[in-house]
Design a protein around this motif. Sequence first.
Motif, short mmCIF file in Angstrom:
data_model
loop_
_atom_site.label_atom_id
_atom_site.label_comp_id
_atom_site.label_asym_id
_atom_site.label_seq_id
_atom_site.Cartn_x
_atom_site.Cartn_y
_atom_site.Cartn_z
N ARG A 1 0.93 -0.95 -0.28
CA ARG A 1 -0.07 -0.08 0.19
C ARG A 1 1.02 1.34 -0.20
NH1 ARG A 1 -2.93 2.85 3.65
NH2 ARG A 1 -4.64 4.02 2.96
N VAL A 2 2.11 1.32 0.64
CA VAL A 2 2.77 2.62 -0.06
C VAL A 2 2.94 2.92 -1.11
CG1 VAL A 2 4.00 1.95 2.80
CG2 VAL A 2 5.16 1.05 0.60
N PHE A 3 3.32 2.54 -1.67
CA PHE A 3 3.66 2.08 -3.74
C PHE A 3 1.94 3.02 -3.89
CE2 PHE A 3 6.25 -1.30 -2.97
CZ PHE A 3 7.50 -0.72 -2.52
N THR A 4 1.14 2.64 -3.29
CA THR A 4 -0.56 3.04 -4.19
C THR A 4 -0.56 4.26 -3.40
OG1 THR A 4 -1.45 0.48 -3.48
CG2 THR A 4 -2.45 2.92 -3.77
N LEU A 5 0.05 4.43 -2.48
CA LEU A 5 -0.24 5.92 -1.24
C LEU A 5 1.22 7.36 -2.79
CD1 LEU A 5 0.13 5.21 1.53
CD2 LEU A 5 -1.64 5.81 0.68
N ILE A 6 1.63 6.53 -3.18
CA ILE A 6 2.52 7.39 -3.84
C ILE A 6 1.94 7.29 -5.58
CG2 ILE A 6 5.20 7.05 -5.52
CD1 ILE A 6 5.53 7.74 -2.60
N LYS A 7 1.50 7.01 -5.37
CA LYS A 7 0.15 6.72 -7.11
C LYS A 7 -0.73 7.51 -6.64
CE LYS A 7 -2.03 4.47 -10.63
NZ LYS A 7 -2.85 5.55 -11.07
N TRP B 1 2.40 1.53 -13.58
CA TRP B 1 2.44 1.89 -12.25
C TRP B 1 3.06 0.39 -12.06
CZ3 TRP B 1 4.02 5.19 -9.78
CH2 TRP B 1 4.41 5.44 -8.18
N THR B 2 2.52 -0.61 -11.99
CA THR B 2 2.77 -2.08 -11.60
C THR B 2 3.92 -2.40 -12.70
OG1 THR B 2 0.63 -3.22 -11.70
CG2 THR B 2 2.41 -4.44 -12.16
N GLU B 3 4.52 -2.03 -14.03
CA GLU B 3 5.80 -2.36 -13.87
C GLU B 3 6.53 -1.48 -13.22
OE1 GLU B 3 6.33 -1.23 -18.40
OE2 GLU B 3 4.22 -3.56 -19.01
N ARG B 4 6.64 0.20 -13.14
CA ARG B 4 7.73 0.22 -12.39
C ARG B 4 7.35 0.40 -10.94
NH1 ARG B 4 5.56 7.12 -13.05
NH2 ARG B 4 5.45 7.07 -15.60
N VAL B 5 6.41 -0.16 -10.35
CA VAL B 5 7.04 -1.37 -9.13
C VAL B 5 7.23 -2.44 -8.79
CG1 VAL B 5 5.85 -2.05 -6.96
CG2 VAL B 5 4.69 0.04 -8.15
N ASP B 6 7.30 -3.03 -9.67
CA ASP B 6 8.21 -4.51 -9.89
C ASP B 6 9.74 -3.84 -10.58
OD1 ASP B 6 6.05 -5.10 -10.39
OD2 ASP B 6 5.69 -6.58 -11.56
N ALA B 7 9.61 -2.55 -11.05
CA ALA B 7 11.91 -2.51 -11.39
C ALA B 7 11.99 -1.72 -10.34
CB ALA B 7 11.42 -1.89 -12.34
N ALA B 8 10.80 -0.98 -9.08
CA ALA B 8 11.87 -0.60 -8.22
C ALA B 8 12.37 -1.63 -7.04
CB ALA B 8 10.94 1.06 -7.35
N VAL B 9 11.36 -2.85 -7.02
CA VAL B 9 11.50 -3.39 -6.17
C VAL B 9 12.31 -4.30 -6.30
CG1 VAL B 9 10.66 -5.45 -4.79
CG2 VAL B 9 8.79 -3.41 -5.29
N ARG B 10 13.16 -4.98 -7.22
CA ARG B 10 13.88 -5.44 -8.53
C ARG B 10 15.33 -4.30 -8.19
NH1 ARG B 10 10.38 -6.63 -12.28
NH2 ARG B 10 9.15 -9.08 -12.33
N ASP B 11 14.99 -3.27 -8.30
CA ASP B 11 15.87 -2.38 -7.98
C ASP B 11 16.74 -2.40 -6.90
OD1 ASP B 11 16.55 -1.87 -10.25
OD2 ASP B 11 15.42 0.16 -9.96
N VAL B 12 16.05 -2.75 -5.98
CA VAL B 12 15.98 -3.30 -4.10
C VAL B 12 16.55 -5.09 -3.37
CG1 VAL B 12 14.85 -0.98 -3.32
CG2 VAL B 12 13.98 -2.56 -3.23
N LEU C 1 10.63 0.27 1.23
CA LEU C 1 10.22 1.87 1.56
C LEU C 1 11.93 2.57 1.28
CD1 LEU C 1 10.42 1.43 5.91
CD2 LEU C 1 8.57 2.63 3.37
N ILE C 2 13.33 1.63 0.85
CA ILE C 2 13.62 2.37 -0.46
C ILE C 2 13.40 1.93 -1.68
CG2 ILE C 2 15.71 2.71 -1.62
CD1 ILE C 2 16.75 0.78 1.50
N ALA C 3 12.72 0.91 -1.98
CA ALA C 3 11.83 0.79 -3.70
C ALA C 3 10.78 2.41 -3.74
CB ALA C 3 11.11 -0.45 -3.05
N ARG C 4 10.22 2.90 -2.06
CA ARG C 4 9.26 3.26 -2.51
C ARG C 4 9.58 4.94 -2.48
NH1 ARG C 4 6.33 6.28 3.27
NH2 ARG C 4 8.89 6.60 3.13
#
Length: 305
Positions: free
Chosen positions: A101-107, A119-130, A154-157
């Motif tokens: 939900r922390v990602f949903t709030l950012i969106k 947005w799902t693609e962006r979140v997946d990429a950020a999660v993989r980055d961490v 949280l860093i991915a967010r």
Amino acid sequence: MLRLDNVTKVYRTGTFGGRTVTAVGGVSFDVLPGEVVSLIGESGSGKSTIGRMILGLTSVTSGAITVDGSPVRPGKDYYRAVQGVFQDPFSCYNPVFKADRVFTLIKESYFPRVSAAEWTERVDAAVRDVRLNPGEVLGKYPHQLSGGQLQRMLIARALLLDLKLLVADEITSMLDASTRIDVLNLLAELKTRGLGVLYVTHDLSLGTYLAERTVVLRGGAVVEMGPTDQVFGDPRHPYTRALLAAVPRLNAPWEDPSPVTSCLYHDSGAAGGDGRSDGRPDRRLVEAGPGHLVACARLADCPPP
């Protein structure tokens, strides 16, 4: 990028706020793009207060904090560039909602027009980055994830925003040793992208791991600052020496370091030419080497503890 110029924070205490406590007094330093600066000191030294002022969560009593020349102005535009990650990741999540939900709030706040698929693609990429697997962490409740996983989410967010500065406040203190190194390596990787990091910690061993520069606080004031290899390789202030002496060693019994009492900086009774007009010690920084500054009225009069 980030600059603190003579920043002071004073709290009012006691009945009707009749007394004051100076949590931070006259602190100045900066953090450059692509640089990690460690802010080190014991509990109560003012580290977290400085982090909260940078994030706009606590007001500045006097002095100035700027990011890219602009003062701290809490709001969407400011938090798009400046984010914080705190010591206890569990406190940053609502246990009744899934962790992502922390990602949903950012969106909802910053990217309302981005499609759900993008947005799902962006979140997946950020999660993989961490260094997390989206399939293993997304859709889970906070209690189903470890502290390290929650911290990295949280860093991915933060990475989903146009981030310039990350305030990392004791982000490894609740993690096990192997996860700590993962998080620190992640910060090292992020700085190669130009991200500036203020790494707030009381752990000297972790502070030396990836920081180019180190700022040592005591009693809300800077006692020593400069390149990390100089501050830790050639500590000039008795308090810095005491901190290093207190680091446990596997091959030697721990000994309580001698209290810091011999330096005029800590001698509240200093007066006359050695102190300020109000009788308190002179807190000016003197240069002990290139970029290596030490707070002491008379550096030569400060023997090792």
